[in-house]
Design a protein around this motif. Structure first.
Motif, PDB file in Angstrom:
ATOM      1  N   CYS A 210       0.822  -1.210   0.000  1.00 59.20           N
ATOM      2  CA  CYS A 210       0.000   0.000   0.000  1.00 59.20           C
ATOM      3  C   CYS A 210       0.857   1.261   0.000  1.00 59.20           C
ATOM      4  CB  CYS A 210      -0.905  -0.017   1.225  1.00 59.20           C
ATOM      5  SG  CYS A 210      -2.030   1.385   1.337  1.00 59.20           S
ATOM      6  N   VAL A 211       0.426   2.268  -0.775  1.00 61.42           N
ATOM      7  CA  VAL A 211       0.966   3.624  -0.688  1.00 61.42           C
ATOM      8  C   VAL A 211      -0.187   4.526  -0.272  1.00 61.42           C
ATOM      9  CG1 VAL A 211       2.091   5.529  -1.882  1.00 61.42           C
ATOM     10  CG2 VAL A 211       2.662   3.163  -2.492  1.00 61.42           C
ATOM     11  N   THR A 212       0.021   5.282   0.795  1.00 57.43           N
ATOM     12  CA  THR A 212      -1.011   6.185   1.290  1.00 57.43           C
ATOM     13  C   THR A 212      -0.331   7.413   1.877  1.00 57.43           C
ATOM     14  OG1 THR A 212      -3.010   6.327   2.667  1.00 57.43           O
ATOM     15  CG2 THR A 212      -1.127   5.114   3.590  1.00 57.43           C
ATOM     16  N   ASP A 213      -1.125   8.368   2.346  1.00 63.73           N
ATOM     17  CA  ASP A 213      -0.491   9.543   2.948  1.00 63.73           C
ATOM     18  C   ASP A 213      -0.787   9.615   4.442  1.00 63.73           C
ATOM     19  OD1 ASP A 213      -2.898  11.014   3.456  1.00 63.73           O
ATOM     20  OD2 ASP A 213      -2.893  11.811   1.422  1.00 63.73           O
ATOM     21  N   SER A 214      -0.140  10.536   5.112  1.00 62.07           N
ATOM     22  CA  SER A 214      -0.207  10.592   6.571  1.00 62.07           C
ATOM     23  C   SER A 214      -1.556  11.070   7.091  1.00 62.07           C
ATOM     24  CB  SER A 214       0.909  11.501   7.108  1.00 62.07           C
ATOM     25  OG  SER A 214       0.815  12.799   6.532  1.00 62.07           O
ATOM     26  N   ASN A 215      -2.394  11.646   6.209  1.00 57.76           N
ATOM     27  CA  ASN A 215      -3.759  11.986   6.615  1.00 57.76           C
ATOM     28  C   ASN A 215      -4.688  10.785   6.512  1.00 57.76           C
ATOM     29  OD1 ASN A 215      -3.190  14.665   7.169  1.00 57.76           O
ATOM     30  ND2 ASN A 215      -3.809  15.402   5.148  1.00 57.76           N
ATOM     31  N   VAL A 216      -4.534  10.019   5.448  1.00 63.54           N
ATOM     32  CA  VAL A 216      -5.458   8.915   5.173  1.00 63.54           C
ATOM     33  C   VAL A 216      -5.120   7.670   5.998  1.00 63.54           C
ATOM     34  CG1 VAL A 216      -6.275   7.332   3.368  1.00 63.54           C
ATOM     35  CG2 VAL A 216      -5.962   9.765   2.859  1.00 63.54           C
ATOM     36  N   ARG A 217      -3.845   7.432   6.245  1.00 69.06           N
ATOM     37  CA  ARG A 217      -3.450   6.193   6.919  1.00 69.06           C
ATOM     38  C   ARG A 217      -4.136   5.993   8.273  1.00 69.06           C
ATOM     39  NH1 ARG A 217       2.759   3.926   7.720  1.00 69.06           N
ATOM     40  NH2 ARG A 217       2.166   1.810   8.384  1.00 69.06           N
ATOM     41  N   PRO A 218      -4.193   7.015   9.142  1.00 65.52           N
ATOM     42  CA  PRO A 218      -4.874   6.793  10.420  1.00 65.52           C
ATOM     43  C   PRO A 218      -6.367   6.512  10.273  1.00 65.52           C
ATOM     44  CG  PRO A 218      -3.496   8.767  10.504  1.00 65.52           C
ATOM     45  CD  PRO A 218      -3.580   8.360   9.074  1.00 65.52           C
ATOM     46  N   LEU A 219      -6.974   7.010   9.185  1.00 67.88           N
ATOM     47  CA  LEU A 219      -8.407   6.840   8.980  1.00 67.88           C
ATOM     48  C   LEU A 219      -8.759   5.486   8.368  1.00 67.88           C
ATOM     49  CD1 LEU A 219      -9.237  10.383   7.528  1.00 67.88           C
ATOM     50  CD2 LEU A 219      -9.885   9.522   9.780  1.00 67.88           C
ATOM     51  N   TYR A 220      -7.991   5.075   7.366  1.00 68.38           N
ATOM     52  CA  TYR A 220      -8.383   3.909   6.575  1.00 68.38           C
ATOM     53  C   TYR A 220      -7.273   2.893   6.351  1.00 68.38           C
ATOM     54  CZ  TYR A 220     -12.240   7.061   5.645  1.00 68.38           C
ATOM     55  OH  TYR A 220     -13.294   7.911   5.803  1.00 68.38           O
ATOM     56  N   GLY A 221      -6.110   3.139   6.908  1.00 69.23           N
ATOM     57  CA  GLY A 221      -4.994   2.233   6.670  1.00 69.23           C
ATOM     58  C   GLY A 221      -5.251   0.807   7.113  1.00 69.23           C
ATOM     59  N   ASP A 222      -6.097   0.633   8.145  1.00 71.47           N
ATOM     60  CA  ASP A 222      -6.378  -0.722   8.629  1.00 71.47           C
ATOM     61  C   ASP A 222      -7.609  -1.335   7.975  1.00 71.47           C
ATOM     62  OD1 ASP A 222      -8.288   0.868   9.741  1.00 71.47           O
ATOM     63  OD2 ASP A 222      -8.057   0.126  11.798  1.00 71.47           O
ATOM     64  N   ARG A 223      -8.192  -0.625   7.003  1.00 74.03           N
ATOM     65  CA  ARG A 223      -9.393  -1.145   6.338  1.00 74.03           C
ATOM     66  C   ARG A 223      -9.057  -1.958   5.095  1.00 74.03           C
ATOM     67  NH1 ARG A 223     -13.711   2.440   7.533  1.00 74.03           N
ATOM     68  NH2 ARG A 223     -15.053   1.194   6.167  1.00 74.03           N
ATOM     69  N   VAL A 224      -7.795  -1.953   4.694  1.00 72.31           N
ATOM     70  CA  VAL A 224      -7.341  -2.824   3.603  1.00 72.31           C
ATOM     71  C   VAL A 224      -6.602  -3.984   4.260  1.00 72.31           C
ATOM     72  CG1 VAL A 224      -5.970  -3.020   1.506  1.00 72.31           C
ATOM     73  CG2 VAL A 224      -7.121  -0.861   2.037  1.00 72.31           C
ATOM     74  N   ASP A 225      -7.181  -5.158   4.160  1.00 70.14           N
ATOM     75  CA  ASP A 225      -6.648  -6.318   4.876  1.00 70.14           C
ATOM     76  C   ASP A 225      -5.376  -6.860   4.234  1.00 70.14           C
ATOM     77  OD1 ASP A 225      -8.822  -6.167   6.569  1.00 70.14           O
ATOM     78  OD2 ASP A 225     -10.047  -7.509   5.338  1.00 70.14           O
ATOM     79  N   ALA A 226      -4.614  -7.577   5.034  1.00 68.00           N
ATOM     80  CA  ALA A 226      -3.487  -8.407   4.577  1.00 68.00           C
ATOM     81  C   ALA A 226      -2.450  -7.630   3.783  1.00 68.00           C
ATOM     82  CB  ALA A 226      -4.010  -9.586   3.748  1.00 68.00           C
ATOM     83  N   LEU A 227      -2.062  -6.468   4.284  1.00 66.77           N
ATOM     84  CA  LEU A 227      -1.034  -5.687   3.601  1.00 66.77           C
ATOM     85  C   LEU A 227       0.348  -6.231   3.948  1.00 66.77           C
ATOM     86  CD1 LEU A 227      -2.330  -2.031   4.069  1.00 66.77           C
ATOM     87  CD2 LEU A 227      -2.398  -3.415   1.988  1.00 66.77           C
ATOM     88  N   ALA A 228       1.165  -6.422   2.914  1.00 69.17           N
ATOM     89  CA  ALA A 228       2.536  -6.889   3.148  1.00 69.17           C
ATOM     90  C   ALA A 228       3.402  -5.753   3.676  1.00 69.17           C
ATOM     91  CB  ALA A 228       3.124  -7.449   1.853  1.00 69.17           C
ATOM     92  N   ALA A 229       3.136  -4.529   3.242  1.00 69.00           N
ATOM     93  CA  ALA A 229       3.885  -3.354   3.708  1.00 69.00           C
ATOM     94  C   ALA A 229       3.129  -2.108   3.282  1.00 69.00           C
ATOM     95  CB  ALA A 229       5.299  -3.338   3.125  1.00 69.00           C
ATOM     96  N   THR A 230       3.373  -1.011   3.991  1.00 71.13           N
ATOM     97  CA  THR A 230       2.761   0.276   3.666  1.00 71.13           C
ATOM     98  C   THR A 230       3.844   1.342   3.577  1.00 71.13           C
ATOM     99  OG1 THR A 230       0.664  -0.263   4.758  1.00 71.13           O
ATOM    100  CG2 THR A 230       1.147   2.070   4.417  1.00 71.13           C
ATOM    101  N   VAL A 231       3.796   2.121   2.487  1.00 68.14           N
ATOM    102  CA  VAL A 231       4.700   3.260   2.316  1.00 68.14           C
ATOM    103  C   VAL A 231       3.871   4.519   2.508  1.00 68.14           C
ATOM    104  CG1 VAL A 231       6.290   4.464   0.790  1.00 68.14           C
ATOM    105  CG2 VAL A 231       6.107   1.966   0.684  1.00 68.14           C
ATOM    106  N   GLU A 232       4.294   5.365   3.436  1.00 69.81           N
ATOM    107  CA  GLU A 232       3.553   6.583   3.735  1.00 69.81           C
ATOM    108  C   GLU A 232       4.249   7.793   3.126  1.00 69.81           C
ATOM    109  OE1 GLU A 232       3.015   9.068   7.726  1.00 69.81           O
ATOM    110  OE2 GLU A 232       1.915   7.145   7.792  1.00 69.81           O
ATOM    111  N   ILE A 233       3.451   8.654   2.487  1.00 66.57           N
ATOM    112  CA  ILE A 233       3.978   9.900   1.942  1.00 66.57           C
ATOM    113  C   ILE A 233       3.283  11.073   2.638  1.00 66.57           C
ATOM    114  CG2 ILE A 233       4.390   8.786  -0.294  1.00 66.57           C
ATOM    115  CD1 ILE A 233       2.011  10.425  -1.385  1.00 66.57           C
TER     116      ILE A 233
END
Length: 516
Positions: A210-233
């Motif tokens: 997953c690639v997401t930003d620091s505003n969206v990650r706290p809101l929805y980062g855990d709503r996409v299941d089974a992530l191997a890794a997340t890169v935050e911008i």
């Protein structure tokens, strides 16, 4: 074999000539269930061809008989596939009976539909006159869209490929709909509906990065299941750069992402553009699933495969066409958008409605203040328009240019202000006003200006942004050719013209007028 839709029928609707009967037979063949053609049923009961009965008794009597038979068929159906007649949806009782079924609208441009019926016009009472044909087509399109759970191109080869995505709706949250998009380089579903994130459906196998930003990650980062890794911008247009793309690529490489894996773009337009660009370049191309959480993303930027990053000199100057594997637009995410972000995204809705005209423009022009709780149908309609335009012209050589309405001046305003003074939608809103001035559409410009103002969007240009800087940035527009910049003009909703030359002084005057 498993039923197509347990307890419900898969019902195909659409204009004459789109292939409803063929689609129903193919779909039923996949499951071993029955396919029923309403016109064939009617002909057996009437004892004569539909056209003969129509000519002998008139349209009103035929519609009465058609509606009676359709309602009875739909109320009794517990499975299988049904092909309805093109005009059956004119009946309100028929539309009501369709509510419990899974309805697929087979969509086809009017020119293609006319060509399809060319060899059978004698058997089609409403297909004998071109002007009447186009008028009926325009009348019925809003009805088809209003009842459709799925929109699929009326192509006999595409329907079987789209069928798994259509049938997946049965397991998704109530209110979810899908548009099947077919372009020269790929096909994919666009799902639109509330509660899609975390509902358990995912369009691809393999590992998700997953690639997401620091505003969206706290809101929805855990709503996409089974992530191997997340890169935050970091959020914002100023971070949509080559340097940031390199950082994302390096983090993906360190996390061990391979070509068998795929990227997830979770966020707004910046995240979608940047992640799509990284997907196009990483190991020469990996799939990307777009999960837009903003209005601009859901109605525009996540659809169509345009990816890229900005240079200081111009917006989206480095990029690639890379169609997504799927788009998941959870409309509930719009409720957490700050009001200014929601309003800025609304500009893309206005732009799309101006391009499409008709029912969509009538709906959008009446919006007093944009309300995220009432946007599901609007998001779906705009996504359908965008998907249809892209399908006809994936690489911006012709029709797709209409999507740049307001963007030529808007992008220049963004670049001239360092990508910091205006949100993308705010700049495009000013660009729309300039484009309508260049189109000599005075009354329409005033109406759009009032619509933007009602939604707290700027309708005048900040004095700190110099006209010469805007014109310099406009000259670098990536669609400019050796003779200069071409514009999209629009005198009336639904009638855009693209590739238009405009005198430089007229452009300067239109920008200056934005100063109020």
């Amino acid at each position: 074999m498993a039923p197509l839709v347990p307890g419900r029928a898969l019902v195909f609707v659409g204009f004459m000539g789109v292939g409803k009967s063929t689609a129903a037979r193919k779909a039923a063949g996949e499951s071993g269930e029955a396919a029923v053609d309403l016109d064939e049923l009617l002909e057996r009961e009437l004892g004569m061809p539909v056209a003969e009965y129509f000519d002998a008794h008139g349209e009103q009597e035929f519609r009465r008989r058609e509606a009676e038979r359709a309602v009875a068929l739909l109320e009794g159906a517990e499975g299988g596939a049904i092909a309805l007649g093109g005009g059956s949806i004119l009946s309100e009782p028929v539309r009501e009976a369709l509510r419990r079924h899974l309805v697929v609208w087979l969509d086809l441009p009017v020119e293609d539909a006319w060509e399809r019926v060319s060899n059978s016009r004698r058997s089609r009472p409403l297909g004998r006159d071109r002007d009447a044909f186009e008028s009926i087509y325009a009348e019925r399109r809003p009805l088809y869209e209003g009842i459709a759970d799925a929109v699929v191109p009326g192509d006999r080869e595409i329907v079987p490929r789209a069928l798994p995505a259509v049938l997946a709706l049965a397991e998704m949250p109530e209110g979810t709909r899908v548009i099947w998009t077919s372009t020269a380089s790929g096909e994919y579903p666009i799902f639109v509906g509330p509660g899609l994130l975390g509902a358990g459906y995912w369009p691809l196998g393999g590992r998700r990065f997953c690639v997401t930003d620091s505003n969206v990650r706290p809101l929805y980062g855990d709503r996409v299941d089974a992530l191997a890794a997340t890169v935050e911008i970091e959020p914002g247009e100023s971070h949509k750069t080559l340097a940031e793309a390199e950082r994302v690529w390096r983090e993906l490489a360190e996390a061990g992402m391979t070509r068998e894996d795929h990227l997830v773009a979770l966020g707004g337009g910046v995240v979608g553009d940047l992640t799509g660009f990284c997907a196009a370049g990483y190991q020469r191309g990996v799939p990307v699933v777009q999960v837009p959480t903003t209005l601009v993303g859901q109605v525009d930027s996540a659809i169509g495969g345009k990816t890229g990053v900005d240079l200081p000199e111009a917006k989206n100057y480095v990029g690639a066409y890379h169609q997504p594997a799927a788009v998941l637009s959870d409309t509930e995410t719009l409720r957490t958008l700050p009001a200014p972000e929601l309003a800025a995204g609304f500009v893309e809705v206005v732009k799309t409605a101006l391009i499409d005209g008709g029912a969509l423009w009538e709906r959008v022009r009446g919006i007093e203040r944009v309300d995220p709780a009432q946007l599901d149908d609007v998001v779906f309609a705009c996504a359908r328009v965008k998907a249809a335009v892209v399908a006809a012209d994936e690489r911006d050589s012709d029709r797709r240019m209409v999507l740049n309405l307001g963007h030529t001046v808007g992008h220049a305003i963004e670049a001239a202000s360092g990508y910091e003074r205006y949100r993308h939608g705010e700049a495009v809103g000013l660009g729309l006003l300039a484009a309508l001035r260049l189109s000599s559409a005075e009354e329409l410009r005033d109406e759009v200006s009032a619509l933007l103002a009602r939604n707290a969007l700027p309708v005048t240009l900040d004095p700190s942004v110099a006209t010469d800087d805007i014109l310099t940035a406009m000259a670098r527009d990536k669609k400019a050719d050796s003779e200069g910049v071409r514009f999209v003009l629009l005198e009336r909703p639904g009638e855009p013209r693209w590739g238009e030359r405009v005198a430089p002084q007229a452009v300067r005057d239109a920008v200056e007028e934005l100063r109020g």
